[in-house]
Design an enzyme around this catalytic site. Sequence first.
Site, PDB file in Angstrom:
ATOM      1  N   GLY A 127      26.049  44.512  46.287  1.00 32.46           N
ATOM      2  CA  GLY A 127      26.201  45.570  47.266  1.00 32.46           C
ATOM      3  C   GLY A 127      25.734  46.883  46.679  1.00 32.46           C
ATOM      4  O   GLY A 127      25.188  46.937  45.574  1.00 32.46           O
ATOM      5  N   VAL A 160      28.076  41.400  41.421  1.00 37.72           N
ATOM      6  CA  VAL A 160      28.992  40.414  40.870  1.00 37.72           C
ATOM      7  C   VAL A 160      28.201  39.219  40.367  1.00 37.72           C
ATOM      8  O   VAL A 160      27.330  38.695  41.057  1.00 37.72           O
ATOM      9  CB  VAL A 160      30.025  39.966  41.917  1.00 37.72           C
ATOM     10  CG1 VAL A 160      30.984  38.936  41.315  1.00 37.72           C
ATOM     11  CG2 VAL A 160      30.799  41.164  42.429  1.00 37.72           C
ATOM     12  N   LYS A 219      32.265  41.644  37.678  1.00 36.66           N
ATOM     13  CA  LYS A 219      31.826  42.706  38.584  1.00 36.66           C
ATOM     14  C   LYS A 219      31.298  43.842  37.718  1.00 36.66           C
ATOM     15  O   LYS A 219      32.040  44.451  36.949  1.00 36.66           O
ATOM     16  CB  LYS A 219      32.987  43.174  39.451  1.00 36.66           C
ATOM     17  CG  LYS A 219      32.613  44.239  40.477  1.00 36.66           C
ATOM     18  CD  LYS A 219      33.801  44.506  41.395  1.00 36.66           C
ATOM     19  CE  LYS A 219      33.447  45.465  42.505  1.00 36.66           C
ATOM     20  NZ  LYS A 219      34.583  45.662  43.448  1.00 36.66           N
ATOM     21  N   ASP A 275      40.599  47.264  53.365  1.00 37.89           N
ATOM     22  CA  ASP A 275      39.363  46.595  53.790  1.00 37.89           C
ATOM     23  C   ASP A 275      39.614  45.102  54.008  1.00 37.89           C
ATOM     24  O   ASP A 275      38.889  44.255  53.500  1.00 37.89           O
ATOM     25  CB  ASP A 275      38.252  46.826  52.764  1.00 37.89           C
ATOM     26  CG  ASP A 275      36.859  46.556  53.345  1.00 37.89           C
ATOM     27  OD1 ASP A 275      36.721  46.556  54.584  1.00 37.89           O
ATOM     28  OD2 ASP A 275      35.928  46.350  52.561  1.00 37.89           O
TER      29      ASP A 275
END
Length: 343
Positions: A22, A27, A42, A138
């Site tokens: 992203g 990751v 990550k 989220d």
Amino acid sequence: MDVAHGVVLDGRYRIEDVVGQGGMATVYRAHDEVLGRDVAVKLFPPTPDSDEVLRHQAEIRVLSQMNHPGLVALHDAGSAYAGGPLQQTYIVMELVPGPTLADLLATGPLAARHTARIGRQLAEAIATVHAADVVHRDIKPANILLVERASAIREDPDAALTTGPIVKLADFGIARFADGARLTMTGTTLGTATYLSPEQATGAGAGPATDVYALGLVLLECLTGRKAFTGTVAEVAAARLTTDPPIPADVDPGWAALLRGMTAREPSARLTMVEAARQLGALGGGTGEPGTEQAVLLAPAGPAGAPVVDPNRTGAMPAPTGAPLTGAMPTGAMQTGAMPTGA
């Protein structure tokens, strides 16, 4: 070519394939050379921005407080060179096999009983998060990982009884401490627009009720196979300020009451996550008390041959199968709707 591939972080974690990417992190599948196991790493990009560094550290702090079988476990964290000229912050977590709930919903809606079992496990895990004074902010299908047994794909849903959680919640990258400490940049609202609560849509403070609302939307999507709000970022954010999520008339009255209680526009009118977990337990055929439901396999109400997942709650983890998904999806991966306040 990815410069991090093959790099060994801090002499221990050998970086292998990218499993998620992203705007804010990547990751990787990695191998722990000390313990001889595969893990998820990550890796944040190098940055001179002190706010970003603080945000990375805050995510590590959040994860370090969490301990629940329904939450992805943190193994390690640090800062090291990963093939570039600057050090990069990294987080090491368990590698979770199986698809995301978003992948499963792409095959069609789930049966009510299976939705209740998934929902109960999530609600109990998130209640643990709230007990640590943290708000996830989220909750969405792409951040919910399904733990899958190798043999479950071909089994009759009623055939075998096994143990282990069926879901794990991932990505605390935009979490917030309930005491008001922000983990995100000042003046922004982060979260996926489709699952934003009314208070997030207005830029108001997020609390535990924010996660209750988002989980309510996820459960409604599981039952119907459709997102409650669709459109542009601005449209879906604005819609929830004046519109309640549409609950089909054929939804069981018990489910309808639960969903209304979770998605009330006023945060104070919503159920707590503990109350939601108790009601989900009852809807799933249990007593509503933790650990009382019976083990079954989960089968989506979709096309024949769709994935079947083990929904049991306690005990040994199922054996990995297929391509793994990391327990920590990169913040921003498969995520839309991060927008400035007031957009």
